[in-house]
Scaffold this motif. Structure first.
Motif, PDB file in Angstrom:
ATOM      1  N   LEU A   1       0.695  -1.078  -0.140  1.00  0.00           N
ATOM      2  CA  LEU A   1      -0.124   0.000   0.016  1.00  0.00           C
ATOM      3  C   LEU A   1       0.892   1.261   0.057  1.00  0.00           C
ATOM      4  CD1 LEU A   1      -2.334  -1.043   3.101  1.00  0.00           C
ATOM      5  CD2 LEU A   1      -2.411  -1.741   0.733  1.00  0.00           C
ATOM      6  N   SER A   2       0.832   1.942  -0.986  1.00  0.00           N
ATOM      7  CA  SER A   2       1.494   3.278  -1.042  1.00  0.00           C
ATOM      8  C   SER A   2       1.034   4.192  -0.199  1.00  0.00           C
ATOM      9  CB  SER A   2       1.566   3.735  -2.552  1.00  0.00           C
ATOM     10  OG  SER A   2       2.494   4.766  -2.657  1.00  0.00           O
ATOM     11  N   ASN A   3       1.787   4.930   0.670  1.00  0.00           N
ATOM     12  CA  ASN A   3       1.446   6.055   1.209  1.00  0.00           C
ATOM     13  C   ASN A   3       1.162   7.183   0.196  1.00  0.00           C
ATOM     14  OD1 ASN A   3       0.795   5.849   3.996  1.00  0.00           O
ATOM     15  ND2 ASN A   3       2.628   6.858   4.829  1.00  0.00           N
ATOM     16  N   ARG A   4       0.353   8.454   0.384  1.00  0.00           N
ATOM     17  CA  ARG A   4       0.108   9.597  -0.247  1.00  0.00           C
ATOM     18  C   ARG A   4       1.319  10.301  -0.166  1.00  0.00           C
ATOM     19  NH1 ARG A   4      -5.561  12.404   1.466  1.00  0.00           N
ATOM     20  NH2 ARG A   4      -4.264  12.174   3.470  1.00  0.00           N
ATOM     21  N   LEU A   5       1.695  11.095  -1.233  1.00  0.00           N
ATOM     22  CA  LEU A   5       2.528  12.138  -1.021  1.00  0.00           C
ATOM     23  C   LEU A   5       1.910  13.405  -0.959  1.00  0.00           C
ATOM     24  CD1 LEU A   5       4.849  11.257  -4.276  1.00  0.00           C
ATOM     25  CD2 LEU A   5       5.223  10.422  -2.005  1.00  0.00           C
ATOM     26  N   GLY A   6       2.679  14.566  -0.671  1.00  0.00           N
ATOM     27  CA  GLY A   6       1.866  15.826  -0.438  1.00  0.00           C
ATOM     28  C   GLY A   6       1.544  15.858   0.912  1.00  0.00           C
ATOM     29  N   PRO A   7       0.731  16.682   1.303  1.00  0.00           N
ATOM     30  CA  PRO A   7       0.349  17.170   2.642  1.00  0.00           C
ATOM     31  C   PRO A   7      -0.388  15.810   3.342  1.00  0.00           C
ATOM     32  CG  PRO A   7      -0.998  18.247   1.194  1.00  0.00           C
ATOM     33  CD  PRO A   7       0.063  17.461   0.412  1.00  0.00           C
ATOM     34  N   ALA A   8       0.083  14.798   3.874  1.00  0.00           N
ATOM     35  CA  ALA A   8      -0.468  13.825   4.568  1.00  0.00           C
ATOM     36  C   ALA A   8       0.608  13.138   5.440  1.00  0.00           C
ATOM     37  CB  ALA A   8      -0.760  12.720   3.294  1.00  0.00           C
ATOM     38  N   ASP A   9      -0.001  12.418   6.638  1.00  0.00           N
ATOM     39  CA  ASP A   9       0.614  11.970   7.455  1.00  0.00           C
ATOM     40  C   ASP A   9       1.287  10.722   7.187  1.00  0.00           C
ATOM     41  OD1 ASP A   9       1.317  10.795   9.798  1.00  0.00           O
ATOM     42  OD2 ASP A   9      -0.228  11.022  11.088  1.00  0.00           O
ATOM     43  N   SER A  10       2.511  10.518   7.412  1.00  0.00           N
ATOM     44  CA  SER A  10       3.165   9.169   6.897  1.00  0.00           C
ATOM     45  C   SER A  10       2.498   8.009   7.631  1.00  0.00           C
ATOM     46  CB  SER A  10       4.758   9.258   6.944  1.00  0.00           C
ATOM     47  OG  SER A  10       4.967   9.548   8.399  1.00  0.00           O
ATOM     48  N   LYS A  11       2.074   8.194   8.673  1.00  0.00           N
ATOM     49  CA  LYS A  11       1.382   6.926   9.478  1.00  0.00           C
ATOM     50  C   LYS A  11      -0.112   6.718   9.333  1.00  0.00           C
ATOM     51  CE  LYS A  11       5.127   7.680  13.093  1.00  0.00           C
ATOM     52  NZ  LYS A  11       5.216   7.832  14.585  1.00  0.00           N
ATOM     53  N   GLU A  12      -0.784   7.502   8.417  1.00  0.00           N
ATOM     54  CA  GLU A  12      -1.921   7.427   8.143  1.00  0.00           C
ATOM     55  C   GLU A  12      -2.458   6.196   7.783  1.00  0.00           C
ATOM     56  OE1 GLU A  12      -2.801  10.566   5.323  1.00  0.00           O
ATOM     57  OE2 GLU A  12      -2.431   9.226   3.628  1.00  0.00           O
ATOM     58  N   LEU A  13      -1.841   5.303   7.139  1.00  0.00           N
ATOM     59  CA  LEU A  13      -2.484   3.892   6.875  1.00  0.00           C
ATOM     60  C   LEU A  13      -2.017   3.024   7.989  1.00  0.00           C
ATOM     61  CD1 LEU A  13      -1.459   3.981   3.136  1.00  0.00           C
ATOM     62  CD2 LEU A  13      -3.613   4.137   4.157  1.00  0.00           C
ATOM     63  N   LEU A  14      -1.397   3.334   9.111  1.00  0.00           N
ATOM     64  CA  LEU A  14      -0.998   2.010   9.873  1.00  0.00           C
ATOM     65  C   LEU A  14      -2.204   1.484  10.633  1.00  0.00           C
ATOM     66  CD1 LEU A  14       2.029   3.790  11.670  1.00  0.00           C
ATOM     67  CD2 LEU A  14       1.943   2.110   9.750  1.00  0.00           C
ATOM     68  N   SER A  15      -3.227   2.072  11.038  1.00  0.00           N
ATOM     69  CA  SER A  15      -4.365   1.663  11.756  1.00  0.00           C
ATOM     70  C   SER A  15      -4.968   0.645  10.826  1.00  0.00           C
ATOM     71  CB  SER A  15      -5.272   2.642  12.239  1.00  0.00           C
ATOM     72  OG  SER A  15      -6.465   2.178  12.711  1.00  0.00           O
ATOM     73  N   PHE A  16      -5.390   1.280   9.682  1.00  0.00           N
ATOM     74  CA  PHE A  16      -5.948   0.323   8.495  1.00  0.00           C
ATOM     75  C   PHE A  16      -5.264  -1.080   8.500  1.00  0.00           C
ATOM     76  CE2 PHE A  16      -6.155  -0.775   3.892  1.00  0.00           C
ATOM     77  CZ  PHE A  16      -7.123  -1.253   4.014  1.00  0.00           C
ATOM     78  N   ALA A  17      -3.795  -0.613   8.162  1.00  0.00           N
ATOM     79  CA  ALA A  17      -3.201  -1.905   7.871  1.00  0.00           C
ATOM     80  C   ALA A  17      -2.728  -3.117   8.806  1.00  0.00           C
ATOM     81  CB  ALA A  17      -1.650  -1.387   7.156  1.00  0.00           C
ATOM     82  N   SER A  18      -3.184  -2.701  10.073  1.00  0.00           N
ATOM     83  CA  SER A  18      -2.802  -3.566  11.155  1.00  0.00           C
ATOM     84  C   SER A  18      -3.922  -4.675  11.204  1.00  0.00           C
ATOM     85  CB  SER A  18      -2.806  -2.631  12.506  1.00  0.00           C
ATOM     86  OG  SER A  18      -4.029  -2.290  12.747  1.00  0.00           O
TER      87      SER A  18
END
Length: 495
Positions: free
Chosen positions: A369-386
């Protein structure tokens, strides 16, 4: 629940227990099945008017009025010629029909055309047709001096600052001629769409076939294996799912090249990451997404068609063509979605559907899963991916593309890797571990060979701690320090 990181100047965080025989030392086969013009500029040399490809942004200055053509309010009404300087409203994006005929797309995404087949020039249509088609006629002595012929056979003229019509019938090139404009090219794209549409249906298939056959070969897999690489990441485009007859202007044949890669990977005991790099409607507006004009338009309405591509790839790998080739390591669902154009809720909805599509065919392949570039939190997918199994989060880091690196000297860049990058890696690894993409290029001017050796060694030292491994961008590139093959052959890096 364990998670790890894939280091691509990308970082990857992996969820669930890891069963790799060894961490990945991977390289990206960029510019092979999804072209990027900066990596091999000569690919575009053979097409006519190759400075006016799809997505080229142009501005037109009236030589008579010394004012720029402008889509009033950014679109939705008439064209005027009353701006002494140019910005967004005065910039037109080309849709190329052939080497001289084009559509012009404006700031708010409407197309320039003739109102009711008359001579009034507006930008109100959301679709293109004959009345939205114009010929750019260039002066033989000055290619940026142009006249714009409309579908009625007459030329656009700026007779006053508020009156732009397509009713001029003269043929001169004098500054006083209201139909003469100075064209400025302010930006251009060089991707798969520009290559295929630029060459056209007659020539593009052979150009691409020659490129696929020569750019990456079995000999390259032998070279990679002999130099301690154990995996490749292969960017592909959405049109691969329609091979051998994809929608125009794309051409068939990339699927056969991917087949070859799996055969060679198996022979040299390497693993393959299949990366859906170019998404229909574009997830980031960059040329490597195969966008036509640089507008980022992927959204919730595109989820189903994108999942269908993932389903095609996963089924082919696990149940079809590659079922006897245990080379697949992972499928990446999307490369570099850009915030805020791609919103997080839509991205997570797609990632869940894409994950389910892969799991329908394989319990063992990792899903990236690629994180979003630009104004986004680099940890924003962690909860979902867990909540998912065998998942990797891809986060891209480079000592480039930011003003903060422009004034750093070599040692400061190296210290940044050992300190800030290592700290970021530790933060993720504390929750369990990463995989990361990187490159040997940086913003330093005039760096010595020793500087480059120290810089790449620092990255290998730090990113080598990633449990899932790392991947270098790219294997081949006209810009030498981006090319891992060149770096190895010229002793700039030792893996």
């Amino acid at each position: 629940m364990a998670f790890y990181f894939l280091i691509f100047a990308t970082l990857f965080f992996v969820f669930s227990p890891l069963s790799l025989a060894q961490p990945f030392k991977a390289v990206n086969l960029g510019n092979w099945l999804v072209t990027e013009g900066w990596m091999k500029p000569s690919l575009y040399d053979g097409m006519p008017n190759n400075d006016l490809l799809d997505g080229t942004q142009v501005q037109f200055l009236s030589t008579k009025l010394q004012m720029y053509l402008s889509s009033e309010n950014g679109g939705g009404t008439v064209l005027v010629a009353n701006r002494p300087s140019a910005s967004g409203w005065e910039t037109f994006r080309l849709w190329r029909i052939n080497e001289t005929y084009f559509n012009f797309r404006v700031f708010n995404k409407q197309f320039v055309g003739l109102e009711d087949q008359g001579d009034k020039v507006t930008a109100v249509s959301d679709t293109v047709g004959n009345s939205q088609t114009f010929q750019i006629i260039r002066n033989n002595d000055d290619r940026n001096r142009v006249r714009l012929q409309a579908s009625n056979g007459q030329f656009i003229q700026a007779s006053s600052e508020t009156l732009v019509t397509a009713d001029y019938v003269g043929s001169g090139w004098e500054d006083s001629d209201p139909s003469v404009f100075k064209m400025t090219i302010v930006n251009s794209l060089r991707g798969e769409y520009q290559l295929t549409n630029g060459y056209g249906l007659d020539r593009a298939p052979q150009v691409l076939q020659d490129h696929w056959n020569s750019y990456i070969t079995e000999e390259d897999f032998r070279f990679m294996s002999e130099n301690s690489l154990n995996a490749v990441r292969i960017p592909v485009g959405w049109w691969i799912a329609s091979d051998p007859t994809p929608p125009k202007p794309f051409v068939g044949g990339s699927l056969k090249a991917l087949d070859n890669a799996f055969t060679w990977a198996q022979k040299y005991e390497m693993k393959v990451i299949v990366d859906l790099h170019a998404i229909q409607a574009s997830q980031n507006g960059n040329d490597h997404s195969a966008t036509r004009d640089g507008y980022q338009e992927w959204g919730e309405s595109n989820i189903q068609e994108t999942v269908a591509v993932i389903d095609f790839l996963a089924e082919r790998v696990q149940l079809g063509r590659y079922s006897d080739k245990p080379s697949l390591a992972a499928i990446e669902l999307m490369n570099e979605p850009m915030a805020p154009g791609v919103n997080l809720d839509t991205l997570i909805k797609y990632y869940q559907a894409g994950y389910d599509a892969v799991r329908k065919h394989s319990d063992n392949a990792y899903v990236i899963l690629s994180n979003r570039l630009g104004p986004a939190d680099s940890k924003e997918l962690l909860s979902f991916a867990s909540g998912l199994k065998r998942v990797v989060i891809d986060v891209h880091y480079y000592n480039l593309f930011s003003d903060s690196f422009n004034n750093m000297n070599p040692q400061q860049n190296i210290d940044y890797i050992y300190n800030q990058r290592a700290s970021a890696l530790t933060t993720v690894t504390a929750t369990n571990g990463p995989l990361r993409e990187w490159t040997g290029e940086w913003a330093v001017q005039g760096a010595s060979m020793q500087d480059y050796q120290n810089f790449t060694k620092a990255q290998l030292d730090v990113y080598g701690r990633a449990t899932f491994g790392w991947a270098y961008w790219a294997y081949k590139c006209a810009a030498n320090h981006w090319s891992l093959k060149w770096m190895i052959e010229n002793n700039y890096i030792k893996l």
